[in-house]
Design a protein around this motif. Structure first.
Motif, short mmCIF file in Angstrom:
data_model
loop_
_atom_site.label_atom_id
_atom_site.label_comp_id
_atom_site.label_asym_id
_atom_site.label_seq_id
_atom_site.Cartn_x
_atom_site.Cartn_y
_atom_site.Cartn_z
N LYS A 1 72.33 37.74 47.51
CA LYS A 1 72.86 36.61 48.28
C LYS A 1 74.32 36.35 47.93
CE LYS A 1 68.45 34.11 48.72
NZ LYS A 1 67.60 35.08 48.01
N PHE A 2 74.71 36.75 46.73
CA PHE A 2 76.07 36.50 46.26
C PHE A 2 76.59 37.74 45.54
CE2 PHE A 2 73.90 32.42 46.29
CZ PHE A 2 74.79 31.61 46.96
N VAL A 3 77.89 37.94 45.62
CA VAL A 3 78.58 38.94 44.81
C VAL A 3 79.77 38.25 44.17
CG1 VAL A 3 80.04 41.00 44.89
CG2 VAL A 3 77.85 40.99 46.09
N ARG A 4 79.76 38.19 42.84
CA ARG A 4 80.86 37.52 42.13
C ARG A 4 82.01 38.47 41.86
NH1 ARG A 4 77.42 36.33 37.03
NH2 ARG A 4 76.59 38.34 37.79
N THR A 5 81.69 39.74 41.61
CA THR A 5 82.70 40.67 41.09
C THR A 5 82.65 42.00 41.83
OG1 THR A 5 81.05 41.04 39.34
CG2 THR A 5 82.99 39.76 38.76
N PHE A 6 83.83 42.48 42.22
CA PHE A 6 84.03 43.72 42.96
C PHE A 6 85.05 44.50 42.14
CE2 PHE A 6 86.47 46.08 46.18
CZ PHE A 6 85.52 46.53 47.08
N PHE A 7 84.59 45.49 41.36
CA PHE A 7 85.40 46.14 40.33
C PHE A 7 85.67 47.58 40.71
CE2 PHE A 7 85.32 48.31 35.99
CZ PHE A 7 86.63 48.00 35.70
N LEU B 1 72.80 30.36 43.63
CA LEU B 1 73.66 31.36 42.99
C LEU B 1 73.08 31.75 41.64
CD1 LEU B 1 76.29 32.97 42.42
CD2 LEU B 1 77.28 30.82 41.61
N PHE B 2 72.74 30.76 40.83
CA PHE B 2 72.21 31.05 39.51
C PHE B 2 70.93 31.87 39.61
CE2 PHE B 2 69.29 30.14 36.06
CZ PHE B 2 70.06 30.45 34.95
N GLN B 3 70.03 31.49 40.50
CA GLN B 3 68.77 32.21 40.65
C GLN B 3 69.01 33.65 41.13
OE1 GLN B 3 66.75 29.52 43.31
NE2 GLN B 3 65.91 28.27 41.64
N ASP B 4 69.99 33.84 42.00
CA ASP B 4 70.32 35.17 42.49
C ASP B 4 70.86 36.03 41.35
OD1 ASP B 4 70.71 37.00 44.85
OD2 ASP B 4 72.78 36.88 44.18
N VAL B 5 71.73 35.46 40.53
CA VAL B 5 72.28 36.20 39.38
C VAL B 5 71.16 36.55 38.41
CG1 VAL B 5 73.75 36.00 37.34
CG2 VAL B 5 74.59 35.22 39.57
N TYR B 6 70.32 35.58 38.10
CA TYR B 6 69.26 35.81 37.11
C TYR B 6 68.27 36.86 37.62
CZ TYR B 6 66.19 34.65 33.20
OH TYR B 6 65.46 34.72 32.05
N GLY B 7 67.98 36.82 38.91
CA GLY B 7 67.01 37.75 39.47
C GLY B 7 67.54 39.17 39.59
N VAL C 1 66.60 25.06 29.93
CA VAL C 1 67.36 24.84 31.16
C VAL C 1 67.19 26.02 32.10
CG1 VAL C 1 69.67 24.49 32.13
CG2 VAL C 1 69.04 23.38 29.99
N LEU C 2 67.16 27.25 31.56
CA LEU C 2 66.97 28.43 32.40
C LEU C 2 65.65 28.37 33.16
CD1 LEU C 2 68.17 31.54 30.36
CD2 LEU C 2 69.44 30.08 31.88
N GLU C 3 64.58 28.04 32.45
CA GLU C 3 63.25 27.99 33.08
C GLU C 3 63.22 26.94 34.18
OE1 GLU C 3 60.42 27.34 30.01
OE2 GLU C 3 60.85 29.25 28.98
N ARG C 4 63.78 25.77 33.93
CA ARG C 4 63.78 24.72 34.95
C ARG C 4 64.65 25.10 36.14
NH1 ARG C 4 66.45 20.48 32.19
NH2 ARG C 4 66.08 19.17 34.00
N ALA C 5 65.79 25.75 35.86
CA ALA C 5 66.69 26.15 36.95
C ALA C 5 66.04 27.20 37.83
CB ALA C 5 68.00 26.69 36.37
N MET C 6 65.19 28.06 37.27
CA MET C 6 64.53 29.08 38.07
C MET C 6 63.39 28.49 38.90
SD MET C 6 66.25 31.77 37.74
CE MET C 6 65.15 32.93 38.58
N ASP C 7 62.86 27.34 38.49
CA ASP C 7 61.72 26.73 39.20
C ASP C 7 62.17 25.76 40.29
OD1 ASP C 7 59.87 28.10 37.73
OD2 ASP C 7 59.60 26.51 36.24
N VAL C 8 63.30 25.09 40.08
CA VAL C 8 63.68 24.02 41.01
C VAL C 8 64.09 24.60 42.35
CG1 VAL C 8 66.17 23.94 40.49
CG2 VAL C 8 64.97 21.83 41.04
N GLY C 9 63.79 23.86 43.41
CA GLY C 9 64.19 24.27 44.74
C GLY C 9 63.27 25.28 45.39
N ASN C 10 62.23 25.72 44.70
CA ASN C 10 61.33 26.74 45.26
C ASN C 10 60.04 26.10 45.79
OD1 ASN C 10 63.02 28.94 44.57
ND2 ASN C 10 62.33 28.82 42.46
#
Length: 436
Positions: free
Chosen positions: A12-18, A404-410, A427-436
C-alpha cells in the motif's frame, strides 16, 4: 472488477526507492555495489531496490550491468527483504533506445538465468505521452508471453521527467482497464525533477532545482486516482539531513509518502520519517519558525527568544517577534492554543482509535477527544487544552498512519526488531489490531 482507484498491489505504501549502479568501471568486481545493496537489511534496506542500468551506469558498462543484475539477483534476490525493480534504458523520442531496454529486460527475465523469480518489475525512465506508456506495457506483455510468465506479473513503474509524461498521468485513468492494454500492471509514479527541469527549460538564479510543488501534487493525485503509489525524486544534497526531512514532511502533506534515496543513510531516514514518533510532542509557532518544546517533569518548556510572556499587574503581555499583546489569563490560553500543535505518538493514535471504536460499539457516532498540556515560557506556566470532535470521517482520515504502520510491519519482517525497540511490543500488538 476492482475499482481503478483501489490499491491493487500487495504494497500500500513505498517509503524508499533506492538506486544502485549495476556496473562500476575500473573495479576488479564491477558488481560490488549491487552485491553491497543486496545485503542491506532492517532500516538500511529500502522498500524498493532499483538496480539502475540507466543514468547511474555508464553507457559502455550497461551490457555488463545487465549481466550483473542477473548474477546478483539470482544469487541474493530470495533473501532481499524489499521489492526489486531494475531500471532499464528508454526514451520517448528514441526507438533504438527503447529497443535496447526491451532486449535487456528480455535477457534479465529469461527463466534460464534464474533472476526473474526474484524480480517484481522494471522501472521505465523518460516516458512521454500515454501512447509511449502503452508501448512499454506492450513490451512487458511480449516478455511475459516469450518466457511463459503470467500476464501482468511484472509490475511497471515510470519516472515522470517531462511535460508530456506529466500530462499523460491525467489520461491514465481512462486507459487502465481497457482490453487493448495491460496498464493495470502500473505500480509506482516517480518524479524525476532533474530531467523535468531540463525538459521545461527552467532557470533559477542559483542553478538549483525549482521546488516543482505542482509536479509532486500532480503525481500524488494521479497515484490516488489510479490505485498507484507516488514517489518523489532524489534529494542530492546527501549531507543535508534536515533539508531531506523538510522535503519529506512537505511531501507527506500531499499524500506522497515515498522518496528516492541515494545512500543507505538516506534510506534509514526515509524509512523512519513517515512512521509516527515514539513519544508525542508539542510544537510552537515561534514567529514563523516551528519549534519543538522540551518535555520537563510534565511541563512543555520553550526556551527561545522569539516568544515571551511577562506577568503584569493586570494580566500578561505576550510577545511574538515584534508584536506585543496585553491579555488576561483566558485570552493568554486562547492565544497560545493558536500557536501550538501536537504531534501524536503511535501510542496516542492507537489510544484515540480504540476509544472511538469503543464509543461506536456503544452506539455513539461522535465523541470529543481532549488534548491538554502545561506550557512554560519565561517561567510562566499556562494550562492549555482543546477538544476535537471525532466522527467516522475523522477516524478514517486519521487511520492512514496506522495503515502505513501495518503495511510496513506486514511486508518488512526484517524491521520487526527495530520497530519493537522503537515502540515496545505492547504498542506494536495494539497497533496491528486496531482498525481491523
Amino acid at each position: 472488477m476492482t475499482a481503478i482507484d483501489k490499491r491493487t498491489h500487495d504494497r500500500k505504501f513505498v517509503r524508499t526507492f533506492f538506486t544502485t549502479p549495476t556496473a562500476v568501471e575500473g573495479e576488479d568486481d564491477s558488481a560490488k555495489m549491487l552485491k553491497s545493496a543486496a545485503g542491506l537489511r532492517g532500516m538500511k534496506a529500502p522498500d524498493v531496490w532499483v538496480p539502475d542500468n540507466e543514468d547511474a551506469t555508464a553507457p559502455n558498462m550497461r551490457e555488463e550491468g545487465a549481466r550483473n543484475i542477473i548474477d546478483v539477483v539470482s544469487e541474493h534476490g530470495a533473501e532481499f527483504p524489499g521489492e526489486i525493480h531494475p531500471r532499464v534504458v528508454w526514451h520517448r523520442d528514441s526507438p533504438s533506445t527503447r529497443y535496447q531496454g526491451f532486449q535487456r529486460m528480455l535477457e534479465i527475465t529469461d527463466p534460464d538465468n534464474g533472476a526473474v523469480e526474484h524480480l517484481d518489475g522494471f522501472v521505465i525512465p523518460e516516458v512521454g505521452d500515454i501512447d509511449d506508456w502503452k508501448k512499454a506495457d506492450e513490451f512487458f506483455t511480449i516478455i511475459e508471453h516469450e518466457h511463459g510468465l503470467e500476464e501482468g506479473s511484472l509490475k511497471m513503474s515510470v519516472i515522470v521527467e517531462s511535460g508530456a509524461s506529466e500530462l499523460a498521468m491525467g489520461k491514465l485513468r481512462d486507459e487502465m482497464g481497457k482490453p487493448t492494454n495491460n496498464l493495470q500492471r502500473m505500480f509506482l509514479l516517480v518524479d524525476g525533477e532533474v530531467d523535468y527541469t531540463k525538459d521545461m527549460r527552467a532557470i533559477t538564479p542559483t542553478g538549483g532545482l525549482p521546488e516543482w510543488a505542482e509536479l509532486r501534487h500532480n503525481t500524488s493525485r494521479a497515484a490516488s486516482a489510479n490505485g498507484l503509489i507516488a514517489v518523489d525524486g532524489p534529494y542530492d544534497d546527501i549531507r543535508d539531513v534536515e533539508g531531506y526531512h523538510e522535503r519529506m514532511t512537505d511531501n507527506r502533506s500531499k499524500g506522497m509518502l515515498g522518496i528516492w534515496s541515494l545512500t543507505p543513510g538516506q534510506v534509514v531516514e526515509a524509512n523512519k520519517a513517515p512512521l509516527p514518533p515514539r513519544e508525542g510532542y508539542w510544537l510552537l509557532d515561534a514567529d514563523g519558525r516551528e519549534v519543538e518544546l522540551d518535555h520537563e517533569d510534565g511541563v512543555e518548556v520553550y526556551e527561545g527568544d522569539r516568544v515571551s510572556i511577562e506577568a503584569t499587574a493586570d494580566g500578561y503581555v505576550l510577545s511574538v517577534g515584534n508584536d506585543e499583546l496585553a491579555v488576561d489569563e483566558a485570552e493568554l490560553e486562547d492565544e497560545l492554543l493558536d500557536l501550538l500543535d501536537y504531534v501524536p505518538s503511535l501510542d496516542d493514535i492507537v489510544d484515540s482509535m480504540e476509544e472511538f471504536e469503543a464509543a461506536k460499539e456503544a452506539g455513539r457516532g461522535a465523541i470529543a477527544m481532549t488534548q491538554s498540556a502545561t506550557v512554560a515560557i519565561d517561567g510562566v506556566e499556562v494550562d492549555v487544552s482543546r477538544d476535537r470532535m471525532w466522527d467516522e470521517a475523522t477516524y478514517q482520515a486519521l487511520q492512514t498512519p496506522i495503515t502505513l504502520f501495518q503495511d510496513v510491519y506486514g511486508n518488512r519482517p526484517d524491521q520487526h526488531d527495530d520497530l519493537a525497540d522503537l515502540y515496545g511490543e505492547n504498542v506494536l500488538e495494539r497497533a496491528m489490531d486496531v482498525g481491523n
